[in-house]
Design a protein around this motif. Sequence first.
Motif, short mmCIF file in Angstrom:
data_model
loop_
_atom_site.label_atom_id
_atom_site.label_comp_id
_atom_site.label_asym_id
_atom_site.label_seq_id
_atom_site.Cartn_x
_atom_site.Cartn_y
_atom_site.Cartn_z
N LYS A 50 40.29 -1.91 -7.23
CA LYS A 50 40.83 -0.53 -6.13
C LYS A 50 42.24 -1.03 -5.70
O LYS A 50 42.98 -0.52 -5.02
N ILE A 53 44.98 -2.03 -6.90
CA ILE A 53 46.23 -1.23 -7.35
C ILE A 53 46.45 -0.01 -6.41
O ILE A 53 46.89 0.53 -6.42
N GLY A 54 46.15 -0.28 -4.83
CA GLY A 54 46.34 0.43 -3.96
C GLY A 54 45.86 1.60 -3.98
O GLY A 54 46.15 2.42 -2.76
N LEU A 55 45.05 2.40 -3.96
CA LEU A 55 43.35 3.14 -3.90
C LEU A 55 42.98 2.52 -2.69
O LEU A 55 42.64 3.63 -2.35
N ARG A 71 51.13 0.47 -3.15
CA ARG A 71 51.87 1.42 -3.67
C ARG A 71 53.35 0.81 -4.35
O ARG A 71 53.62 2.76 -4.50
N SER A 74 52.92 0.95 -7.96
CA SER A 74 52.00 1.53 -9.20
C SER A 74 52.08 2.23 -10.52
O SER A 74 52.14 2.22 -11.15
N ARG A 75 53.40 2.35 -10.21
CA ARG A 75 54.45 2.66 -11.83
C ARG A 75 54.34 1.99 -12.87
O ARG A 75 53.99 2.21 -13.53
N LEU A 77 52.38 -0.66 -12.94
CA LEU A 77 50.29 -0.67 -13.43
C LEU A 77 49.85 0.51 -14.49
O LEU A 77 50.18 1.02 -14.00
N TYR A 79 45.95 1.77 -15.50
CA TYR A 79 44.48 1.16 -14.68
C TYR A 79 43.84 2.53 -15.60
O TYR A 79 44.37 3.49 -16.30
N PRO A 81 39.53 3.56 -15.20
CA PRO A 81 38.52 3.18 -13.93
C PRO A 81 37.64 3.60 -14.98
O PRO A 81 37.60 4.21 -16.46
N GLY A 101 49.04 9.93 -18.86
CA GLY A 101 49.71 8.49 -18.46
C GLY A 101 50.90 8.19 -18.26
O GLY A 101 51.90 6.96 -18.31
N ILE A 103 53.59 11.33 -17.50
CA ILE A 103 54.18 11.55 -16.44
C ILE A 103 55.28 10.90 -15.10
O ILE A 103 54.78 9.56 -15.06
N PRO A 105 57.63 11.72 -11.82
CA PRO A 105 57.60 12.58 -10.64
C PRO A 105 58.89 12.83 -10.78
O PRO A 105 59.41 13.58 -9.85
N ALA A 153 46.46 4.38 -20.53
CA ALA A 153 46.27 2.90 -19.28
C ALA A 153 48.09 2.60 -20.19
O ALA A 153 48.85 2.27 -19.38
N ALA A 156 51.50 4.26 -20.66
CA ALA A 156 53.23 3.94 -19.59
C ALA A 156 53.43 2.59 -19.43
O ALA A 156 54.15 1.98 -18.77
#
Lengths: 263, 291
Positions: A50, A53-55, A71, A74-75, A77, A79, A81, A101, A103, A105, A153, A156
Amino acid sequence: MKETPAVEIRDVSFSYNGQPVLQHVNLSLKNGDFTALIGPNGGGKTTLLKLMIGLLKPDSGEVRILGEAPRRVSRRLGYMPQEIGINRNFPISVMDVVLTGRIDPSRRWGGHTREDREAARTVLEKVNMWASRDRRIGRLSGGERQRVFIARAMAAEPDILFLDEPTASVDAFHQGQLFDLLRDLNKRITIIIVNHDLMVISSYVKSVACVNRKLHYHDGGEITEDMIHMYQCPVELVAHGIPHRVLRTHGSKTCGKPSNSSS
Amino acid sequence: MWEALQFEFLRNALMAGLLASIACGVIGTLVVVNRIVFLAGGIAHAAYGGIGLACFLGLPYMFGTFGFALVVAMIMAAMTVRDRHRSDTVIGVLWAVGMALGVVLLDLTPGYNVDLMSYLFGSILTVPATDLWAMAAVVTVVTALVFRFYSAFVAMSYDAEFARLRGVPVGGLYFLLLGMISISVVIVIQVVGLILVIAMLTIPPYIAEKFSDSLWGMMLLSSLISCILTLFGLWISYRWNLTSGATIILVNGAAFFLLILGERLRARHRRMKLACRPNPPLEDDPREAVR
């Protein structure tokens, strides 16, 4: 010119509520690597993933992914979970889970394009779940659900794939198929996988990092005494270099026992 | 029953009930799947501070309450956005403080004798036509926002961490969601009152969740269920002269328990059938037999 490493971790420490989870971790993984993070329960494998991946943000130290702050990339990467905390009753179909996966923005939010659906179909076919695309996610078995999460995952089309215990409840047949798929993917992308079952992955991975509060990275050569101590259990040693093979099993005690009796 | 519709107040009541049902269907669905029922309850109760404020300042009920509920929701969002699953204390505090503020502000309002009960249990029979327009506006805005950000809301509600990684502005959406909850709560208070809001926000979506395969399906279905239950409740309250808000909630509650009872009975029936059939026939799908 020196290539930017896929993952670069410099002197990272992290704690939960004052409990140190990771201390002074250093790690550098090159592009195209296939790394397994192994270690005992509570050793910090998931936390490290985590952080990558910047969480999570490190208390100190620095994490660089593809040369940037996590961050910012992140697009790029992928993931997967662990399933903890995901609402099982959520009314959503397998197809729609995979589409999350895809999406983007920067695009209009309204819906998904034909291209998104095609990509979702491709990854669902790869994990053998295309036939179940209209089923509700909560009605699948645990192993089937995990395969859907892996598809999500991959949907993407990431440059680095981070998988947290991807085969925890997948049966042997699909496990083998999955790792073959990952090996194939690894020709193009970097894969970092948390797994506690070293036996299964030993013939697929290129490097191993042992995580137990501290980290011992291991790229080729033998597993050291230090590392066995860290893993706190008889480790199935992995020989590196190609071809990978399992050397031998030390002792017969199960994992998780105190370390003092392990060697 | 139909002759009752000649009364304007009953036509307004029907309209208010339908608008509130749509708002509850859409927002209640997001509340239920995001598991923030307690938070929605907190906003509803804290909104009482807004009622007090509106009276104290001599503002119309809607404006004062909208503003106050929105502010409370934003404070709650700011305090819970980082750790959504451990926010119950914060919510509890704001819940109590908001209500207490409302009571004190009403004390300080000279010569104003407010009918407390109508805010606690709703006053659907006295909704004025102007409030109906405000309600319609809220429903339109909320529905449009949810439609616009639909796939982002799906991603966030299903797996917020994953959504964040895909670049979905999860924090912003959370603020937006709480804001929408607060304005929806204010219009639902008109119908069933602030104490009972939570039932209308959660029961229809809970029932709908069992029969839906997508979030929008759940929103549609729970709006429909909510409309039917509200109308039925309204009819009973008219027929037997009962408090309308409480009657609507009792009808909702009855539907909820009937559903649970039905599920239990069905599960038991299935078990009995399995027990009576020791060897499943061979031509059955083996996967079915395992289950």
